[in-house]
Write a protein that holds these residues in place. Structure first.
Motif, PDB file in Angstrom:
ATOM      1  N   ASP A 285     -31.921 -56.532 -21.992  1.00  0.00           N
ATOM      2  CA  ASP A 285     -31.123 -55.765 -22.950  1.00  0.00           C
ATOM      3  C   ASP A 285     -30.479 -56.654 -24.002  1.00  0.00           C
ATOM      4  N   LEU A 286     -30.211 -57.889 -23.637  1.00  0.00           N
ATOM      5  CA  LEU A 286     -29.615 -58.807 -24.604  1.00  0.00           C
ATOM      6  C   LEU A 286     -30.628 -59.224 -25.676  1.00  0.00           C
ATOM      7  N   THR A 287     -31.891 -59.281 -25.303  1.00  0.00           N
ATOM      8  CA  THR A 287     -32.886 -59.870 -26.204  1.00  0.00           C
ATOM      9  C   THR A 287     -33.884 -58.857 -26.784  1.00  0.00           C
ATOM     10  N   GLN A 288     -34.180 -57.785 -26.040  1.00  0.00           N
ATOM     11  CA  GLN A 288     -35.151 -56.813 -26.559  1.00  0.00           C
ATOM     12  C   GLN A 288     -34.615 -56.230 -27.871  1.00  0.00           C
ATOM     13  N   LYS A 289     -35.459 -56.178 -28.882  1.00  0.00           N
ATOM     14  CA  LYS A 289     -35.046 -55.726 -30.215  1.00  0.00           C
ATOM     15  C   LYS A 289     -33.794 -56.476 -30.679  1.00  0.00           C
ATOM     16  N   ALA A 290     -33.687 -57.731 -30.274  1.00  0.00           N
ATOM     17  CA  ALA A 290     -32.523 -58.565 -30.609  1.00  0.00           C
ATOM     18  C   ALA A 290     -31.209 -57.842 -30.297  1.00  0.00           C
ATOM     19  N   GLY A 291     -31.227 -57.105 -29.187  1.00  0.00           N
ATOM     20  CA  GLY A 291     -30.005 -56.427 -28.744  1.00  0.00           C
ATOM     21  C   GLY A 291     -29.657 -55.192 -29.549  1.00  0.00           C
ATOM     22  N   GLN A 292     -30.523 -54.778 -30.463  1.00  0.00           N
ATOM     23  CA  GLN A 292     -30.220 -53.607 -31.310  1.00  0.00           C
ATOM     24  C   GLN A 292     -30.740 -52.332 -30.647  1.00  0.00           C
ATOM     25  N   LYS A 293     -30.194 -52.051 -29.482  1.00  0.00           N
ATOM     26  CA  LYS A 293     -30.540 -50.824 -28.755  1.00  0.00           C
ATOM     27  C   LYS A 293     -29.222 -50.138 -28.445  1.00  0.00           C
ATOM     28  N   CYS A 294     -29.166 -48.836 -28.703  1.00  0.00           N
ATOM     29  CA  CYS A 294     -27.928 -48.109 -28.414  1.00  0.00           C
ATOM     30  C   CYS A 294     -27.623 -48.155 -26.923  1.00  0.00           C
ATOM     31  N   THR A 295     -28.649 -48.321 -26.096  1.00  0.00           N
ATOM     32  CA  THR A 295     -28.467 -48.308 -24.648  1.00  0.00           C
ATOM     33  C   THR A 295     -28.294 -49.712 -24.058  1.00  0.00           C
ATOM     34  N   ALA A 296     -28.265 -50.746 -24.903  1.00  0.00           N
ATOM     35  CA  ALA A 296     -28.239 -52.120 -24.378  1.00  0.00           C
ATOM     36  C   ALA A 296     -26.948 -52.408 -23.608  1.00  0.00           C
ATOM     37  N   ILE A 297     -27.081 -53.219 -22.572  1.00  0.00           N
ATOM     38  CA  ILE A 297     -25.920 -53.615 -21.762  1.00  0.00           C
ATOM     39  C   ILE A 297     -25.058 -54.557 -22.609  1.00  0.00           C
ATOM     40  N   ARG A 298     -23.809 -54.175 -22.825  1.00  0.00           N
ATOM     41  CA  ARG A 298     -22.873 -55.022 -23.586  1.00  0.00           C
ATOM     42  C   ARG A 298     -21.861 -55.688 -22.667  1.00  0.00           C
ATOM     43  N   ARG A 299     -21.558 -55.022 -21.536  1.00  0.00           N
ATOM     44  CA  ARG A 299     -20.512 -55.528 -20.629  1.00  0.00           C
ATOM     45  C   ARG A 299     -21.130 -55.700 -19.237  1.00  0.00           C
ATOM     46  N   VAL A 300     -20.871 -56.851 -18.638  1.00  0.00           N
ATOM     47  CA  VAL A 300     -21.470 -57.177 -17.337  1.00  0.00           C
ATOM     48  C   VAL A 300     -20.321 -57.510 -16.382  1.00  0.00           C
ATOM     49  N   TYR A 301     -20.140 -56.687 -15.357  1.00  0.00           N
ATOM     50  CA  TYR A 301     -19.036 -56.899 -14.406  1.00  0.00           C
ATOM     51  C   TYR A 301     -19.599 -57.422 -13.088  1.00  0.00           C
ATOM     52  N   VAL A 302     -18.982 -58.506 -12.616  1.00  0.00           N
ATOM     53  CA  VAL A 302     -19.490 -59.215 -11.444  1.00  0.00           C
ATOM     54  C   VAL A 302     -18.305 -59.506 -10.509  1.00  0.00           C
ATOM     55  N   PRO A 303     -18.487 -59.372  -9.169  1.00  0.00           N
ATOM     56  CA  PRO A 303     -17.388 -59.745  -8.260  1.00  0.00           C
ATOM     57  C   PRO A 303     -16.937 -61.174  -8.579  1.00  0.00           C
ATOM     58  N   ARG A 304     -15.621 -61.397  -8.595  1.00  0.00           N
ATOM     59  CA  ARG A 304     -15.092 -62.676  -9.102  1.00  0.00           C
ATOM     60  C   ARG A 304     -15.763 -63.881  -8.433  1.00  0.00           C
ATOM     61  N   GLU A 305     -16.009 -63.788  -7.120  1.00  0.00           N
ATOM     62  CA  GLU A 305     -16.546 -64.956  -6.418  1.00  0.00           C
ATOM     63  C   GLU A 305     -17.998 -65.255  -6.808  1.00  0.00           C
ATOM     64  N   GLN A 306     -18.657 -64.305  -7.472  1.00  0.00           N
ATOM     65  CA  GLN A 306     -20.063 -64.536  -7.851  1.00  0.00           C
ATOM     66  C   GLN A 306     -20.244 -64.915  -9.325  1.00  0.00           C
ATOM     67  N   VAL A 307     -19.135 -64.991 -10.072  1.00  0.00           N
ATOM     68  CA  VAL A 307     -19.245 -65.182 -11.520  1.00  0.00           C
ATOM     69  C   VAL A 307     -19.988 -66.462 -11.894  1.00  0.00           C
ATOM     70  N   GLU A 398     -18.406 -52.324 -30.380  1.00  0.00           N
ATOM     71  CA  GLU A 398     -19.809 -52.567 -30.083  1.00  0.00           C
ATOM     72  C   GLU A 398     -20.324 -53.673 -31.018  1.00  0.00           C
ATOM     73  N   VAL A 399     -20.901 -54.729 -30.445  1.00  0.00           N
ATOM     74  CA  VAL A 399     -21.575 -55.739 -31.267  1.00  0.00           C
ATOM     75  C   VAL A 399     -23.060 -55.423 -31.152  1.00  0.00           C
ATOM     76  N   PHE A 400     -23.653 -54.901 -32.237  1.00  0.00           N
ATOM     77  CA  PHE A 400     -25.009 -54.350 -32.171  1.00  0.00           C
ATOM     78  C   PHE A 400     -26.033 -55.461 -32.402  1.00  0.00           C
ATOM     79  N   GLY A 401     -26.102 -56.380 -31.440  1.00  0.00           N
ATOM     80  CA  GLY A 401     -27.006 -57.515 -31.538  1.00  0.00           C
ATOM     81  C   GLY A 401     -27.155 -58.175 -30.177  1.00  0.00           C
ATOM     82  N   PRO A 402     -27.691 -59.409 -30.137  1.00  0.00           N
ATOM     83  CA  PRO A 402     -28.012 -60.061 -28.858  1.00  0.00           C
ATOM     84  C   PRO A 402     -26.784 -60.701 -28.205  1.00  0.00           C
ATOM     85  N   VAL A 403     -25.841 -59.853 -27.843  1.00  0.00           N
ATOM     86  CA  VAL A 403     -24.542 -60.340 -27.363  1.00  0.00           C
ATOM     87  C   VAL A 403     -24.085 -59.490 -26.183  1.00  0.00           C
ATOM     88  N   ALA A 404     -23.645 -60.162 -25.102  1.00  0.00           N
ATOM     89  CA  ALA A 404     -23.038 -59.437 -23.976  1.00  0.00           C
ATOM     90  C   ALA A 404     -21.917 -60.298 -23.408  1.00  0.00           C
TER      91      ALA A 404
END
Ligand code: NAP
Length: 516
Positions: A285-307, A398-404
């Protein structure tokens, strides 16, 4: 250089006045010009409206046959459409296939649905209800096609799919379409229109195309018309508040921004298939269409111990991405679609620095195969925000590009769901894990804020579809920031283009009408 034309009132026409220029976003080389100034949109709307009578006289099966012919017409020119998307959209071949095949597949799916709906011209809505003490007084709801035009205003990122997914549903419901693709990437949509005209499968004027600025088009909307818009929130607000739309209570569907999230559940083990699925979805999602997808993952939440572990793995995968001219086979990520897009994304990256630090990339990149400083490139960028809060930039813009942005969470499903909800309503979010209690609490915790939720568990890891893939059988749209709209979802999508009417009267008469 090509001169794009609009297709209005059954003819190819061009405006006269200042032109807009479409370019190759990797090289900035001009590809085509277009102009719609002076075109008669009032007449175009009248001609399109008139075509509705022929469409409504066709059964679902007949409309479906026409829609299937459109799908086949695109399929026959698939390679050409892919090449245009690479040239004008900054798409890699893989990005372009995602768009073009999505268009072909969605038209085909609605052609299949037409067969199920059968030799009818409208839909019956659920069972009838007895209204009085006796059985005779009865009520029955119907969905009948609206007698106006479906105006479709589309975003730049999916010129093929965006055109096809909206048109398929409107045409099946029995409404003619006027489509206005985004100007910057309109080469694909213009070629699609040529193919549809050549296919001659639809009644005359059932589809019209505006290749460029919409002029006073939306001023000609009336009460039986509908407006379906995909694009930025600010444009959505302006279109919804248009004078004609308000004055005539025009039904408006808005698909806008979305801060889609991916959440890793605490039970996911290092090296597992589920972790792999999660990593693959985030990087795609970060790279496909250079992140220009309305459905692209922008926020990634991870349990603190796995960050730390997750940041390391994402960094490794992102380091393998090759940014450059998407016409090259070795390039895996192309440029953004326009210079304006690049400026917006760079501003968005700077804004994220208020709550996060760069964990990978940062935006600068030396693109492969591009001479000088040409092209609208931004490198893949991963941020890390150690103490995420509602109201900070990552939850607001929303940053509509290759950014998460990767963020930790503590406190289980409730805390993860609260952070996801802080995005203010989204198109799709995804969760990865096998802990049933966590998944149930989390999914129900975010469901009211989403149009779709995908769950990646070990049982389906091998066959999971990416969350960013919009499927014709499932609804697309979301509340709040995402625009409050809803499209697709199989026959559910037809509702927008239909009027639900309640009939009340003698049961036998109502049943005869419903069966007609
Ligand atoms: P945009 O600037 O809002 O433009 C979208 C469309 O609206 C274009 O066709 C544009 O035409 C047209 N438009 C702009 N002003 C108009 C006006 N006053 N009257 C009539 N039409 C007007 O958005 P974009 O930059 O193309 O797309 C990026 C945004 O779309 C992102 O924020 C993304 O999240 C969102 N998006 C959402 C979805 C979804 O399904 N929810 C899908 C894709 C994209 P011109 O090109 O001629 O200016």
């Amino acid at each position: 250089m090509d001169e794009l034309q609009s297709f209005l009132g059954g003819r190819w026409v061009r405006g006269s006045g200042p032109v807009q220029t479409l370019v190759n976003p990797a090289t900035e080389q001009p590809l085509a010009t277009t102009c719609t100034a002076g075109l008669d949109f009032a007449e175009a709307m009248r001609s399109a409206r008139a075509a509705g009578a022929t469409l409504r006289a066709m059964t679902f099966v007949e409309r479906g046959q026409a829609i299937r012919a459109l799908s086949r017409a695109l399929h026959g020119a698939r390679e050409q459409l892919i090449a245009l998307a690479v040239e004008n959209g900054g798409n890699t071949r893989s990005d372009a296939k995602f768009d073009v095949d999505g268009a072909i597949g969605t038209l085909a799916a609605y052609a299949d649905l037409a067969v199920e709906l059968g030799e009818r011209r409208f839909l019956v809505d659920g069972d009838g209800v007895q209204l009085g003490k006796g059985a005779r007084l009865y009520g029955q709801h119907l969905w009948v096609p609206r007698e106006g035009v479906a105006v479709h205003v589309n975003a730049f990122n999916f010129p093929a799919w965006g055109f096809a997914e909206k048109a398929a549903v409107a045409l099946l419901a029995g409404m003619p379409v006027v489509v206005k693709p985004a100007t910057s990437t309109a080469l694909v949509a213009a070629r699609m229109m040529e193919l549809f005209v050549e296919a001659a499968a639809l009644p005359p004027n059932a589809i019209s195309l505006i290749a460029g600025a919409p002029g006073d088009l939306l001023g000609h909307l009336t009460g039986q018309d509908v407006l379906a818009f995909t694009g930025g929130s600010a444009t959505g607000v302006a279109l919804r508040a248009g004078k004609a739309a308000l004055a005539h209570s025009v039904r408006v569907n808005v698909e806008a921004d979305s801060l889609n999230a991916a959440v890793l559940a605490p039970d996911v083990e290092q090296g597992s298939d589920v972790l792999n699925l999660f990593l693959g979805d985030v990087v795609r999602d970060l790279t496909q269409k250079a992140g220009q997808k309305c459905t692209a993952i922008r926020r990634v939440y991870v349990p603190r111990e796995q960050v730390d572990h997750v940041l390391g793995l994402l960094g490794e995968r992102l380091a393998a991405i090759k940014v450059g001219d998407p016409a090259r086979d070795d390039v895996t990520m192309g440029p953004l679609a326009t210079g304006e897009q690049r400026a917006d994304v760079k501003a968005g990256i700077a804004r994220l620095a208020s709550c996060a630090r760069v964990a990978f990339g940062g935006g600068s990149v030396e693109p492969l195969g591009v001479p000088g400083d040409k092209g609208f490139f931004v490198g893949p960028t991963l941020y890390f925000s150690p103490e995420p809060r509602a109201g900070d930039a990552v939850h607001e813009h929303e940053v509509f590009g290759p950014v998460a942005t990767v963020m930790p969470y503590d406190g289980g499903a409730a805390m993860a769901a609260a952070l996801v909800r802080a995005g203010g309503g989204g198109l799709v979010s995804s969760v990865y894990g096998d802990d049933k209690q966590f998944l149930k609490d989390f999914v129900l915790g975010i469901a009211p804020y989403h149009g779709r939720v995908t769950i990646g568990s070990s049982k389906i890891a091998a066959q999971a579809l990416p969350p960013g893939m919009v499927l014709p059988g499932l609804v697309h749209g979301g509340p709040g920031r995402a625009g409050g709209g809803e499209e697709l979802g199989g026959r559910r999508g037809l509702a927008f283009y239909s009027q639900r009417v309640a009939l009340q009267g003698d049961r036998a008469l109502l049943e005869a009408i419903a069966a007609s």
